[in-house]
Design an enzyme around this catalytic site. Structure first.
Site, PDB file in Angstrom:
ATOM      1  N   GLY A 189       0.813  -1.218   0.000  1.00  0.00           N
ATOM      2  CA  GLY A 189       0.000   0.000   0.000  1.00  0.00           C
ATOM      3  C   GLY A 189       0.842   1.261   0.000  1.00  0.00           C
ATOM      4  N   ALA A 229      -1.397   0.275  13.092  1.00  0.00           N
ATOM      5  CA  ALA A 229      -1.679   1.564  12.442  1.00  0.00           C
ATOM      6  C   ALA A 229      -3.135   1.919  12.709  1.00  0.00           C
ATOM      7  CB  ALA A 229      -1.421   1.463  10.940  1.00  0.00           C
ATOM      8  N   TYR A 274     -15.050   1.634   9.260  1.00  0.00           N
ATOM      9  CA  TYR A 274     -13.631   1.996   9.428  1.00  0.00           C
ATOM     10  C   TYR A 274     -13.385   2.504  10.856  1.00  0.00           C
ATOM     11  CZ  TYR A 274      -9.120   4.219   8.275  1.00  0.00           C
ATOM     12  OH  TYR A 274      -7.804   4.595   8.226  1.00  0.00           O
ATOM     13  N   TYR A 315      -4.688  -7.729  24.425  1.00  0.00           N
ATOM     14  CA  TYR A 315      -3.535  -8.640  24.300  1.00  0.00           C
ATOM     15  C   TYR A 315      -2.402  -8.186  25.222  1.00  0.00           C
ATOM     16  CZ  TYR A 315      -4.894 -12.117  20.889  1.00  0.00           C
ATOM     17  OH  TYR A 315      -5.474 -13.202  20.295  1.00  0.00           O
TER      18      TYR A 315
HETATM   19  P1  NAD Z   1      -3.668   1.872   1.292  1.00  0.00           P
HETATM   20  O1  NAD Z   1      -5.077   1.533   0.895  1.00  0.00           O
HETATM   21  O2  NAD Z   1      -2.769   2.452   0.257  1.00  0.00           O
HETATM   22  O3  NAD Z   1      -2.921   0.613   1.901  1.00  0.00           O
HETATM   23  C1  NAD Z   1      -3.577  -0.449   2.538  1.00  0.00           C
HETATM   24  C2  NAD Z   1      -2.892  -1.741   2.118  1.00  0.00           C
HETATM   25  O4  NAD Z   1      -3.510  -2.823   2.817  1.00  0.00           O
HETATM   26  C3  NAD Z   1      -3.070  -2.028   0.610  1.00  0.00           C
HETATM   27  O5  NAD Z   1      -1.855  -2.439   0.053  1.00  0.00           O
HETATM   28  C4  NAD Z   1      -4.088  -3.149   0.586  1.00  0.00           C
HETATM   29  O6  NAD Z   1      -3.986  -3.965  -0.554  1.00  0.00           O
HETATM   30  C5  NAD Z   1      -3.763  -3.880   1.877  1.00  0.00           C
HETATM   31  N1  NAD Z   1      -4.892  -4.672   2.359  1.00  0.00           N
HETATM   32  C6  NAD Z   1      -6.190  -4.294   2.477  1.00  0.00           C
HETATM   33  N2  NAD Z   1      -6.927  -5.309   2.946  1.00  0.00           N
HETATM   34  C7  NAD Z   1      -6.066  -6.357   3.140  1.00  0.00           C
HETATM   35  C8  NAD Z   1      -6.233  -7.677   3.594  1.00  0.00           C
HETATM   36  N3  NAD Z   1      -7.446  -8.156   3.947  1.00  0.00           N
HETATM   37  N4  NAD Z   1      -5.154  -8.480   3.678  1.00  0.00           N
HETATM   38  C9  NAD Z   1      -3.930  -8.023   3.293  1.00  0.00           C
HETATM   39  N5  NAD Z   1      -3.712  -6.777   2.848  1.00  0.00           N
HETATM   40  C10 NAD Z   1      -4.776  -5.956   2.775  1.00  0.00           C
HETATM   41  O7  NAD Z   1      -3.811   2.864   2.541  1.00  0.00           O
HETATM   42  P2  NAD Z   1      -2.687   3.628   3.376  1.00  0.00           P
HETATM   43  O8  NAD Z   1      -2.994   5.063   3.324  1.00  0.00           O
HETATM   44  O9  NAD Z   1      -1.351   3.156   2.995  1.00  0.00           O
HETATM   45  O10 NAD Z   1      -3.022   3.126   4.846  1.00  0.00           O
HETATM   46  C11 NAD Z   1      -2.253   2.116   5.494  1.00  0.00           C
HETATM   47  C12 NAD Z   1      -2.705   1.967   6.935  1.00  0.00           C
HETATM   48  O11 NAD Z   1      -2.569   3.219   7.620  1.00  0.00           O
HETATM   49  C13 NAD Z   1      -4.163   1.547   7.084  1.00  0.00           C
HETATM   50  O12 NAD Z   1      -4.297   0.700   8.195  1.00  0.00           O
HETATM   51  C14 NAD Z   1      -4.865   2.859   7.369  1.00  0.00           C
HETATM   52  O13 NAD Z   1      -6.043   2.675   8.117  1.00  0.00           O
HETATM   53  C15 NAD Z   1      -3.804   3.601   8.183  1.00  0.00           C
HETATM   54  N6  NAD Z   1      -4.007   5.045   8.108  1.00  0.00           N
HETATM   55  C16 NAD Z   1      -3.632   5.759   6.998  1.00  0.00           C
HETATM   56  C17 NAD Z   1      -3.848   7.119   6.964  1.00  0.00           C
HETATM   57  C18 NAD Z   1      -3.415   7.978   5.808  1.00  0.00           C
HETATM   58  O14 NAD Z   1      -3.638   9.179   5.845  1.00  0.00           O
HETATM   59  N7  NAD Z   1      -2.777   7.456   4.785  1.00  0.00           N
HETATM   60  C19 NAD Z   1      -4.482   7.760   8.039  1.00  0.00           C
HETATM   61  C20 NAD Z   1      -4.880   7.000   9.126  1.00  0.00           C
HETATM   62  C21 NAD Z   1      -4.619   5.649   9.168  1.00  0.00           C
END
Ligand code: NAD
Ligand code: UDP
Length: 320
Positions: free
Chosen positions: A12, A114, A145, A159
């Protein structure tokens, strides 16, 4: 120091930047991803690196490995993506987090989650401190979410209480940068792509709602510092940029930097869209000696260059 890391969500946006940073820092990383919203191309720079391996895996199913730490970045983060299969999103956050906690427990490693500023919902406290409990609509369209991430935090701390697992939780505020998808749906990538293609810029609502945007390199630095901090520092800890902008200001800034001819148009505000969001980062300053360094205009410029290249390669080029 934990050396072997299982990183879920490695393909991601954030996961791929973090994977690179961990490998550069001497860790051996096993990336897991099911390519739900991620892309193999994000890992292109790592595939030949002996310290990185990849397993295509859905975290809603159990996984076993010898490791010293498990980091959970697997979950779609863009509202249209996480709402497209809301029950799937809840399962990722409940079953997926539970499976990765089980992996960390079996391996006697550290679990790093995260989490998100969405924990605070549409906040009445501004800026948000970590002890603020939030105002989330548990039955609204964002609940899959918000509540999913809240139960993931609850699982993580159970945990710790019941199994004495070392845990750490970061609450990430809106982060942007290269490797967001063109069709990600979040505001920064939407506005930049619209500006570069000369399309209308879609401001939802009156554009007076606020967000505080953090550039990805700053975020990853904060995450690595939290990951490497004393085990007694568990978080939850806010990591984000405390400089707040309205969405209208963001649209104007993107137009100014790209020099686009795009016009701003209004679209309905999505249900339960938070009106304001800004992190209090006192804890990160105190415990990690961390604060963001990259101003929005600078980070936007780097991100715009990235999208220009992606659009050029896809044949869409520059219409602005
Ligand atoms: P993103 O959608 O680019 O990345 C998420 C990744 O998780 C993707 O590669 C996706 O394919 C993978 N994924 C989804 N479901 C899955 C599953 N069931 N099994 C395996 N892989 C799976 O989003 P991001 O912005 O990179 O976010 C990454 C993390 O950070 C997430 O947990 C998100 O909630 C958290 N987060 C991001 C932000 C932000 O601003 N970017 C803010 C708050 C929290
Ligand atoms: N937004 C917007 N136009 C878009 C996409 C989003 O005005 O094309 C708004 C959205 O309504 C919200 C803010 O920008 O107020 C941030 O949205 P995003 O989806 O990036 O993140 P989140 O709402 O999860 O913070």
């Amino acid at each position: 120091m934990s050396k072997r890391v299982v990183l879920a969500g490695a393909a991601g946006f954030l996961g791929s930047h973090l994977a690179e940073r961990l490998v550069q820092g001497g860790y051996t990383v096993t990336g897991l991803d099911n390519f739900h919203t991620g892309h193999a191309a994000n890992l292109a720079g790592l595939m030949d690196n002996k310290s990185f391996s990849f397993v295509e895996h859905d975290i809603r199913l159990p996984f076993s490995a010898n490791c010293d730490a498990v980091m959970n970045f697997a979950c779609p983060a863009s509202p249209p993506a996480y709402q497209a299969n809301a029950i799937g999103t809840l399962k990722i956050n409940f079953h997926g987090t539970l499976n990765l906690l089980g992996l960390a427990k079996a391996a006697r490693g550290t679990f790093f989650q995260a989490s998100t500023s969405e924990i605070y919902g549409d906040p009445e406290l501004h800026p948000q401190t970590e002890n603020y409990r939030g105002a989330v609509n548990p039955i609204g369209p964002r609940a899959c979410y918000d509540e999913g991430k809240r139960v993931a935090e609850a699982l993580t701390f159970e945990y710790r209480r019941q199994h004495k697992l070392d845990v750490k939780v970061v609450r990430i505020f809106n982060t942007y940068g290269p490797r967001m998808r063109v069709d990600d749906g979040r505001v920064v990538s939407n506005f930049i792509v619209q500006a570069l293609l000369g399309e209308n810029i879609t401001v939802y609502g009156d554009g007076r709602q606020t967000r505080s945007f953090c550039y990805v390199d700053d975020l990853v630095e904060g995450i690595v510092r939290l990951f490497q901090s004393d085990p007694l520092i568990t978080g939850p800890m806010n990591i984000g940029n405390p400089v707040e902008f309205t969405i209208g200001e963001l649209a104007e800034l993107v137009i100014a930097i790209t020099g686009s001819t795009s016009k701003i148009i209004r679209r309905p505000l999505p249900e339960d869209d938070p009106r304001q969001r800004c992190p209090d980062i006192s804890l990160a300053r105190q415990h990690l000696d961390w604060e963001p360094k990259i101003a929005l205009a600078e980070g936007l410029l780097k991100t715009i260059r990235y999208f220009e290249e992606v659009l050029r390669r896809s044949g869409k080029g520059q219409a602005a």
